[in-house]
Design a protein around this motif. Structure first.
Motif, PDB file in Angstrom:
ATOM      1  N   THR A 124      36.221  17.919  38.477  1.00  0.00           N
ATOM      2  CA  THR A 124      37.156  18.894  39.040  1.00  0.00           C
ATOM      3  C   THR A 124      36.412  20.141  39.504  1.00  0.00           C
ATOM      4  O   THR A 124      36.701  20.694  40.572  1.00  0.00           O
ATOM      5  N   LEU A 125      35.433  20.585  38.721  1.00  0.00           N
ATOM      6  CA  LEU A 125      34.616  21.732  39.125  1.00  0.00           C
ATOM      7  C   LEU A 125      33.847  21.424  40.409  1.00  0.00           C
ATOM      8  O   LEU A 125      33.778  22.256  41.321  1.00  0.00           O
ATOM      9  N   LEU A 126      33.270  20.229  40.477  1.00  0.00           N
ATOM     10  CA  LEU A 126      32.563  19.820  41.695  1.00  0.00           C
ATOM     11  C   LEU A 126      33.501  19.868  42.898  1.00  0.00           C
ATOM     12  O   LEU A 126      33.142  20.379  43.969  1.00  0.00           O
ATOM     13  N   THR A 127      34.702  19.362  42.718  1.00  0.00           N
ATOM     14  CA  THR A 127      35.674  19.329  43.810  1.00  0.00           C
ATOM     15  C   THR A 127      36.029  20.725  44.279  1.00  0.00           C
ATOM     16  O   THR A 127      36.170  20.975  45.483  1.00  0.00           O
ATOM     17  N   ARG A 128      36.158  21.675  43.344  1.00  0.00           N
ATOM     18  CA  ARG A 128      36.496  23.047  43.736  1.00  0.00           C
ATOM     19  C   ARG A 128      35.384  23.657  44.587  1.00  0.00           C
ATOM     20  O   ARG A 128      35.649  24.433  45.507  1.00  0.00           O
TER      21      ARG A 128
ATOM     22  N   MET B 101      24.735  42.548  35.104  1.00  0.00           N
ATOM     23  CA  MET B 101      26.047  42.151  35.575  1.00  0.00           C
ATOM     24  C   MET B 101      26.707  43.276  36.359  1.00  0.00           C
ATOM     25  O   MET B 101      26.586  44.453  36.025  1.00  0.00           O
ATOM     26  N   LYS B 102      27.437  42.891  37.402  1.00  0.00           N
ATOM     27  CA  LYS B 102      28.179  43.857  38.181  1.00  0.00           C
ATOM     28  C   LYS B 102      29.410  44.316  37.419  1.00  0.00           C
ATOM     29  O   LYS B 102      29.970  43.587  36.610  1.00  0.00           O
ATOM     30  N   THR B 103      29.833  45.539  37.688  1.00  0.00           N
ATOM     31  CA  THR B 103      31.090  46.007  37.131  1.00  0.00           C
ATOM     32  C   THR B 103      32.218  45.265  37.829  1.00  0.00           C
ATOM     33  O   THR B 103      32.323  45.306  39.055  1.00  0.00           O
ATOM     34  N   PRO B 104      33.059  44.557  37.080  1.00  0.00           N
ATOM     35  CA  PRO B 104      34.068  43.724  37.726  1.00  0.00           C
ATOM     36  C   PRO B 104      35.161  44.539  38.398  1.00  0.00           C
ATOM     37  O   PRO B 104      35.576  45.583  37.898  1.00  0.00           O
ATOM     38  N   SER B 105      35.611  44.075  39.538  1.00  0.00           N
ATOM     39  CA  SER B 105      36.755  44.666  40.207  1.00  0.00           C
ATOM     40  C   SER B 105      38.018  44.223  39.479  1.00  0.00           C
ATOM     41  O   SER B 105      37.968  43.415  38.546  1.00  0.00           O
ATOM     42  N   SER B 106      39.168  44.731  39.914  1.00  0.00           N
ATOM     43  CA  SER B 106      40.421  44.343  39.264  1.00  0.00           C
ATOM     44  C   SER B 106      40.671  42.848  39.417  1.00  0.00           C
ATOM     45  O   SER B 106      41.139  42.185  38.482  1.00  0.00           O
ATOM     46  N   ASP B 107      40.346  42.295  40.600  1.00  0.00           N
ATOM     47  CA  ASP B 107      40.525  40.861  40.808  1.00  0.00           C
ATOM     48  C   ASP B 107      39.583  40.063  39.921  1.00  0.00           C
ATOM     49  O   ASP B 107      39.959  39.055  39.324  1.00  0.00           O
ATOM     50  N   GLN B 108      38.330  40.513  39.825  1.00  0.00           N
ATOM     51  CA  GLN B 108      37.364  39.821  38.975  1.00  0.00           C
ATOM     52  C   GLN B 108      37.781  39.905  37.508  1.00  0.00           C
ATOM     53  O   GLN B 108      37.620  38.953  36.749  1.00  0.00           O
ATOM     54  N   GLN B 109      38.314  41.065  37.107  1.00  0.00           N
ATOM     55  CA  GLN B 109      38.758  41.221  35.733  1.00  0.00           C
ATOM     56  C   GLN B 109      39.917  40.282  35.429  1.00  0.00           C
ATOM     57  O   GLN B 109      39.993  39.697  34.344  1.00  0.00           O
ATOM     58  N   ARG B 110      40.799  40.095  36.409  1.00  0.00           N
ATOM     59  CA  ARG B 110      41.923  39.166  36.233  1.00  0.00           C
ATOM     60  C   ARG B 110      41.413  37.745  36.028  1.00  0.00           C
ATOM     61  O   ARG B 110      41.898  37.015  35.161  1.00  0.00           O
ATOM     62  N   ILE B 111      40.424  37.367  36.828  1.00  0.00           N
ATOM     63  CA  ILE B 111      39.839  36.038  36.695  1.00  0.00           C
ATOM     64  C   ILE B 111      39.209  35.876  35.316  1.00  0.00           C
ATOM     65  O   ILE B 111      39.402  34.869  34.628  1.00  0.00           O
ATOM     66  N   PHE B 112      38.446  36.905  34.907  1.00  0.00           N
ATOM     67  CA  PHE B 112      37.774  36.834  33.616  1.00  0.00           C
ATOM     68  C   PHE B 112      38.786  36.725  32.478  1.00  0.00           C
ATOM     69  O   PHE B 112      38.600  35.953  31.536  1.00  0.00           O
ATOM     70  N   GLU B 113      39.859  37.493  32.562  1.00  0.00           N
ATOM     71  CA  GLU B 113      40.868  37.458  31.504  1.00  0.00           C
ATOM     72  C   GLU B 113      41.536  36.093  31.423  1.00  0.00           C
ATOM     73  O   GLU B 113      41.829  35.593  30.335  1.00  0.00           O
ATOM     74  N   PHE B 114      41.777  35.471  32.592  1.00  0.00           N
ATOM     75  CA  PHE B 114      42.384  34.141  32.583  1.00  0.00           C
ATOM     76  C   PHE B 114      41.457  33.139  31.905  1.00  0.00           C
ATOM     77  O   PHE B 114      41.872  32.364  31.045  1.00  0.00           O
ATOM     78  N   VAL B 115      40.182  33.161  32.304  1.00  0.00           N
ATOM     79  CA  VAL B 115      39.224  32.215  31.735  1.00  0.00           C
ATOM     80  C   VAL B 115      39.027  32.480  30.251  1.00  0.00           C
ATOM     81  O   VAL B 115      38.992  31.563  29.428  1.00  0.00           O
TER      82      VAL B 115
ATOM     83  N   ALA C 125      35.878  21.480  26.027  1.00  0.00           N
ATOM     84  CA  ALA C 125      36.559  20.892  24.873  1.00  0.00           C
ATOM     85  C   ALA C 125      38.073  21.030  24.992  1.00  0.00           C
ATOM     86  O   ALA C 125      38.829  20.135  24.599  1.00  0.00           O
ATOM     87  N   LEU C 126      38.509  22.151  25.553  1.00  0.00           N
ATOM     88  CA  LEU C 126      39.942  22.400  25.668  1.00  0.00           C
ATOM     89  C   LEU C 126      40.551  21.829  26.946  1.00  0.00           C
ATOM     90  O   LEU C 126      41.766  21.676  27.040  1.00  0.00           O
ATOM     91  N   SER C 127      39.721  21.517  27.924  1.00  0.00           N
ATOM     92  CA  SER C 127      40.246  21.096  29.223  1.00  0.00           C
ATOM     93  C   SER C 127      41.065  19.813  29.131  1.00  0.00           C
ATOM     94  O   SER C 127      42.014  19.619  29.901  1.00  0.00           O
ATOM     95  N   SER C 128      40.714  18.943  28.185  1.00  0.00           N
ATOM     96  CA  SER C 128      41.445  17.678  28.063  1.00  0.00           C
ATOM     97  C   SER C 128      42.888  17.894  27.628  1.00  0.00           C
ATOM     98  O   SER C 128      43.729  17.009  27.790  1.00  0.00           O
ATOM     99  N   ARG C 129      43.188  19.069  27.078  1.00  0.00           N
ATOM    100  CA  ARG C 129      44.549  19.366  26.638  1.00  0.00           C
ATOM    101  C   ARG C 129      45.391  19.974  27.756  1.00  0.00           C
ATOM    102  O   ARG C 129      46.596  20.163  27.594  1.00  0.00           O
TER     103      ARG C 129
ATOM    104  N   GLU D  50      42.735  22.360  37.454  1.00  0.00           N
ATOM    105  CA  GLU D  50      42.312  22.774  38.795  1.00  0.00           C
ATOM    106  C   GLU D  50      42.339  24.294  38.924  1.00  0.00           C
ATOM    107  O   GLU D  50      41.445  24.891  39.538  1.00  0.00           O
ATOM    108  N   GLU D  51      43.357  24.926  38.340  1.00  0.00           N
ATOM    109  CA  GLU D  51      43.441  26.388  38.382  1.00  0.00           C
ATOM    110  C   GLU D  51      42.284  27.012  37.611  1.00  0.00           C
ATOM    111  O   GLU D  51      41.653  27.978  38.071  1.00  0.00           O
ATOM    112  N   LEU D  52      41.995  26.460  36.449  1.00  0.00           N
ATOM    113  CA  LEU D  52      40.894  26.969  35.635  1.00  0.00           C
ATOM    114  C   LEU D  52      39.562  26.804  36.366  1.00  0.00           C
ATOM    115  O   LEU D  52      38.734  27.725  36.387  1.00  0.00           O
ATOM    116  N   ALA D  53      39.359  25.645  36.977  1.00  0.00           N
ATOM    117  CA  ALA D  53      38.118  25.398  37.713  1.00  0.00           C
ATOM    118  C   ALA D  53      37.966  26.383  38.871  1.00  0.00           C
ATOM    119  O   ALA D  53      36.868  26.895  39.129  1.00  0.00           O
TER     120      ALA D  53
END
Length: 274
Positions: A72-76, A255-269, A15-19, A26-29
């Motif tokens: 875009t998700l397919l392309t990623r 669920m696995k305990t997220p690493s720092s990189d995974q946590q960064r990804i999760f926080e962005f999303v 819903a928000l991607s169109s904005r 592409e970054e979000l995908a």
């Protein structure tokens, strides 16, 4: 963690991607793909991509043709580093042959002969490399094909949809612009580019069993079985392990305990969901 995100409820994100700008989409995908890969739940994302696309269209020929966040998700997925490395293995011999044999003085008949030779090289290479397809790409093709068949049925006289998708969105664009896909290190000369475009068109015609006449009709008829053998070999490869996509979707995996990189990804999303 956001339970909706964990279970691949991406409605707020869509819903928000169109904005968002194209770059932000592409970054979000990319972050979404990395997140589900890190959690060993990427099949959830692939099922979501396929089911959302198929449910949105009643014409099979419109699937993944319109610009959207889903595409875009397919392309990623298709541009994931493992997919690109595999694409390079498939195309490097063909691209090298085109670069070394194409001449600016080639007439139409000579260029066509070289194009068909290069396509033959690709098909032989692809058939040999089929068992080594990366699991992510294999999963995508399996899930998309099954989802399409669930709605539109299976036509034994037509190429599988996933085969056409693979060439339309992945192989053929890379043949036209191998530099963009890191297959070559420099831009193609004009006469080489013309041969690349022609080779891409022939590959697409073979993958879709296009109706042509004369020499091209014969070439397509003779080449399609070998190209299908590549596709079939990719889908039948048994290197992938784990539950089926639908079983994964319905399971209550820990669920696995997220690493720092995974946590960064999760926080962005997650920030997009706020």
């Amino acid at each position: 963690m956001n339970p909706g995100l964990i279970n691949c409820d991406l409605r707020p994100i869509y819903a928000l991607s169109s904005r968002l700008s194209l770059e932000s989409q592409e970054e979000l995908a990319q972050h979404l793909l990395e997140f589900y890969l890190a959690q060993d739940r990427v099949s959830l994302l692939l099922v979501h991509i396929a089911e959302r696309e198929v449910s949105s269209h009643n014409n099979i020929h419109l699937l993944f043709r319109e610009d959207s966040f889903n595409k875009t998700l397919l392309t990623r997925v298709l541009l994931h580093e493992q997919s690109l490395e595999y694409l390079k293995k498939l195309l490097a011999p063909m691209v090298k042959l085109i670069e070394t044999t194409s001449k600016s003085k080639d007439d139409e008949a000579t260029r066509l002969k070289k194009v068909l030779n290069s396509v033959d090289v690709f098909i032989r290479t692809a058939t040999q490399e089929a068992p080594f397809c990366p699991p992510l790409l294999r999963q995508l093709l399996r899930i998309v094909q099954r989802t399409v068949e669930d709605k539109f049925g299976e036509d034994p006289f037509e190429p599988p949809f996933a085969l056409s998708l693979l060439f339309f969105h992945w192989v053929c664009p890379a043949v036209i612009d191998p530099l963009k896909y890191h297959i070559t290190k420099k831009s193609s000369l004009t006469h080489v580019f013309m041969t690349q475009v022609a080779a891409s068109k022939v590959l697409k015609d073979v993958a879709t069993k296009a109706k042509r006449e004369g020499q091209m009709a014969v070439f397509i008829e003779e080449s399609y079985p070998s190209l299908y053998k590549f596709y079939d070999g990719v889908l039948k490869s048994s290197s992938e392990t784990g539950m089926s996509p639908r079983s994964r979707r319905n399971s209550q995996a820990v669920m696995k305990t997220p690493s720092s990189d995974q946590q960064r990804i999760f926080e962005f999303v997650s920030s997009v969901l706020k």
